[in-house]
Design a protein around this motif. Structure first.
Motif, mmCIF file in Angstrom:
data_model
loop_
_atom_site.group_PDB
_atom_site.id
_atom_site.type_symbol
_atom_site.label_atom_id
_atom_site.label_comp_id
_atom_site.label_asym_id
_atom_site.label_seq_id
_atom_site.Cartn_x
_atom_site.Cartn_y
_atom_site.Cartn_z
ATOM 1 N N UNK A 40 0.829 -1.209 0.000
ATOM 2 C CA UNK A 40 0.000 0.000 0.000
ATOM 3 C C UNK A 40 0.864 1.261 0.000
ATOM 4 N N UNK A 41 1.919 1.251 0.809
ATOM 5 C CA UNK A 41 2.795 2.441 0.874
ATOM 6 C C UNK A 41 3.435 2.682 -0.494
ATOM 7 N N UNK A 42 3.909 1.590 -1.118
ATOM 8 C CA UNK A 42 4.598 1.762 -2.397
ATOM 9 C C UNK A 42 3.624 2.159 -3.507
ATOM 10 N N UNK A 43 2.390 1.671 -3.396
ATOM 11 C CA UNK A 43 1.387 2.070 -4.378
ATOM 12 C C UNK A 43 1.138 3.578 -4.262
ATOM 13 N N UNK A 44 0.995 4.035 -3.017
ATOM 14 C CA UNK A 44 0.779 5.472 -2.792
ATOM 15 C C UNK A 44 1.954 6.278 -3.316
ATOM 16 N N UNK A 45 3.168 5.804 -2.985
ATOM 17 C CA UNK A 45 4.315 6.647 -3.279
ATOM 18 C C UNK A 45 4.675 6.616 -4.758
ATOM 19 N N UNK A 46 4.227 5.596 -5.485
ATOM 20 C CA UNK A 46 4.559 5.594 -6.911
ATOM 21 C C UNK A 46 3.430 6.193 -7.741
ATOM 22 N N UNK A 47 2.292 6.475 -7.083
ATOM 23 C CA UNK A 47 1.199 7.130 -7.791
ATOM 24 C C UNK A 47 0.677 6.325 -8.955
ATOM 25 N N UNK A 48 0.458 5.020 -8.731
ATOM 26 C CA UNK A 48 -0.054 4.170 -9.801
ATOM 27 C C UNK A 48 -1.417 4.671 -10.282
ATOM 28 N N UNK A 49 -2.256 5.063 -9.304
ATOM 29 C CA UNK A 49 -3.561 5.623 -9.657
ATOM 30 C C UNK A 49 -3.361 7.094 -10.007
ATOM 31 N N UNK A 50 -2.565 7.310 -11.024
ATOM 32 C CA UNK A 50 -2.113 8.671 -11.293
ATOM 33 C C UNK A 50 -3.143 9.511 -12.032
ATOM 34 N N UNK A 51 -3.202 10.756 -11.662
ATOM 35 C CA UNK A 51 -3.923 11.720 -12.482
ATOM 36 C C UNK A 51 -2.898 12.752 -12.923
ATOM 37 N N UNK A 52 -3.275 13.565 -13.882
ATOM 38 C CA UNK A 52 -2.304 14.532 -14.405
ATOM 39 C C UNK A 52 -1.953 15.561 -13.343
ATOM 40 N N UNK A 53 -0.903 16.284 -13.598
ATOM 41 C CA UNK A 53 -0.498 17.349 -12.685
ATOM 42 C C UNK A 53 -1.616 18.379 -12.586
ATOM 43 N N UNK A 54 -1.831 18.863 -11.370
ATOM 44 C CA UNK A 54 -2.861 19.870 -11.168
ATOM 45 C C UNK A 54 -2.213 21.127 -10.618
ATOM 46 N N UNK A 55 -2.734 22.259 -11.026
ATOM 47 C CA UNK A 55 -2.233 23.529 -10.506
ATOM 48 C C UNK A 55 -3.333 24.223 -9.723
ATOM 49 N N UNK A 56 -2.958 24.834 -8.623
ATOM 50 C CA UNK A 56 -3.920 25.545 -7.791
ATOM 51 C C UNK A 56 -3.437 26.967 -7.562
ATOM 52 N N UNK A 57 -4.392 27.894 -7.449
ATOM 53 C CA UNK A 57 -4.049 29.278 -7.126
ATOM 54 C C UNK A 57 -3.061 29.856 -8.114
ATOM 55 N N UNK A 58 -3.410 29.917 -9.372
ATOM 56 C CA UNK A 58 -2.548 30.376 -10.477
ATOM 57 C C UNK A 58 -1.128 29.814 -10.369
ATOM 58 N N UNK A 59 -1.076 28.537 -10.134
ATOM 59 C CA UNK A 59 0.218 27.845 -10.164
ATOM 60 C C UNK A 59 1.043 27.975 -8.894
ATOM 61 N N UNK A 60 0.463 28.547 -7.839
ATOM 62 C CA UNK A 60 1.220 28.629 -6.587
ATOM 63 C C UNK A 60 1.540 27.240 -6.064
ATOM 64 N N UNK A 61 0.607 26.344 -6.280
ATOM 65 C CA UNK A 61 0.790 24.955 -5.845
ATOM 66 C C UNK A 61 0.583 24.033 -7.036
ATOM 67 N N UNK A 62 1.597 23.208 -7.316
ATOM 68 C CA UNK A 62 1.499 22.232 -8.402
ATOM 69 C C UNK A 62 1.639 20.838 -7.815
ATOM 70 N N UNK A 63 0.732 19.949 -8.179
ATOM 71 C CA UNK A 63 0.823 18.570 -7.696
ATOM 72 C C UNK A 63 0.875 17.652 -8.907
ATOM 73 N N UNK A 64 1.943 16.903 -9.018
ATOM 74 C CA UNK A 64 2.054 15.932 -10.094
ATOM 75 C C UNK A 64 1.927 14.544 -9.483
ATOM 76 N N UNK A 65 0.740 13.943 -9.651
ATOM 77 C CA UNK A 65 0.458 12.657 -9.010
ATOM 78 C C UNK A 65 1.344 11.552 -9.561
ATOM 79 N N UNK A 66 1.567 11.576 -10.874
ATOM 80 C CA UNK A 66 2.293 10.448 -11.464
ATOM 81 C C UNK A 66 3.758 10.464 -11.039
#
Ligand code: CA
Length: 230
Positions: A115-141
């Protein structure tokens, strides 16, 4: 390529039991019974995950975990004989991703490692998301977080909490919901969520001039939102 797990445990029986299970699951396994050697092996082996016994003969496991966390983001699963709640919380406060209390079933350890490795490798990946005009970027994959242009190192659990909050920005997530989203199973301590959120904030809200990213909603939980207030 097989993923490598470093097992740090001074009891040979437990060490070999874990080795057998992990190898059967296709992991490559390196073991040691010493905390000092474990820290040296981190450099040379570069494991994908560390299984760490807290009761080591040379250095306290907590010290090994803290040292490890200072220099890397490698997921850590703690083995502890200390079953008291305080010790459990403490393990999570030093930034470990999960723990099991001895005596444990090897099957349970395997499930948690997977479970930890699944979380940390982002297998259930979605594309990178940006919040607050790019102040925060999250790249799941790629499991990367960038705050105002600067990459931030998060533990697997911190990343899980942030990406859960980010899945619907503005929506309030209760602590229980976050635990379930992040860990995938029931776990009693809501205080553990608070300490992970505290660590997460310390990392992503370091600049006091900027708005907060994670907001506390009193009596309800947390939400993602770029706010001036907590
Ligand atoms: Ca021990």
């Amino acid at each position: 390529m097989a993923r490598t797990v470093l097992v740090v445990e001074d009891e040979m029986k437990i060490r070999e039991l874990l080795r057998n299970y992990l190898e059967r699951e296709g992991y490559s396994v390196v073991t040691t019974g010493s905390g000092a050697e474990a820290l040296a092996l981190l450099e040379t082996v570069g494991p994908d995950l560390v299984v760490l016994d807290l009761g080591l003969p040379d250095i306290a496991g907590e010290t090994v975990a803290a040292e490890l966390r200072r220099s890397s983001n490698i997921p850590v699963l703690v083995l502890t004989a200390k079953a008291s709640e305080a010790d459990r919380i403490r393990s999570l406060e030093i930034g470990v991703d999960d723990y099991v209390t001895k005596p444990f079933s090897p099957r349970e350890v395997m499930l948690r490692i997977n479970a930890i490795l699944r979380r940390s490798s982002g297998v259930a990946a979605i594309a990178a998301q940006a919040f607050g005009s790019g102040e925060l970027l999250i790249d799941e994959s790629r499991r990367e977080v960038v705050v105002r242009g600067a990459p931030v190192d998060l533990t697997a659990t911190e990343f899980g909490i942030l990406s859960a909050l980010a899945s619907t920005p503005g929506r309030v997530y209760s602590r229980t919901e976050l635990l379930n989203r992040v860990r995938g199973y029931e776990f009693a301590s809501e205080r553990a969520v608070d300490s992970h959120v505290k660590n997460l904030r310390r990392k992503i809200e370091a600049d006091p001039a900027y708005p907060h990213i994670v907001s506390t909603v009193v009596g309800a939980g947390y939400r993602l939102g770029l706010n001036r207030d907590r």
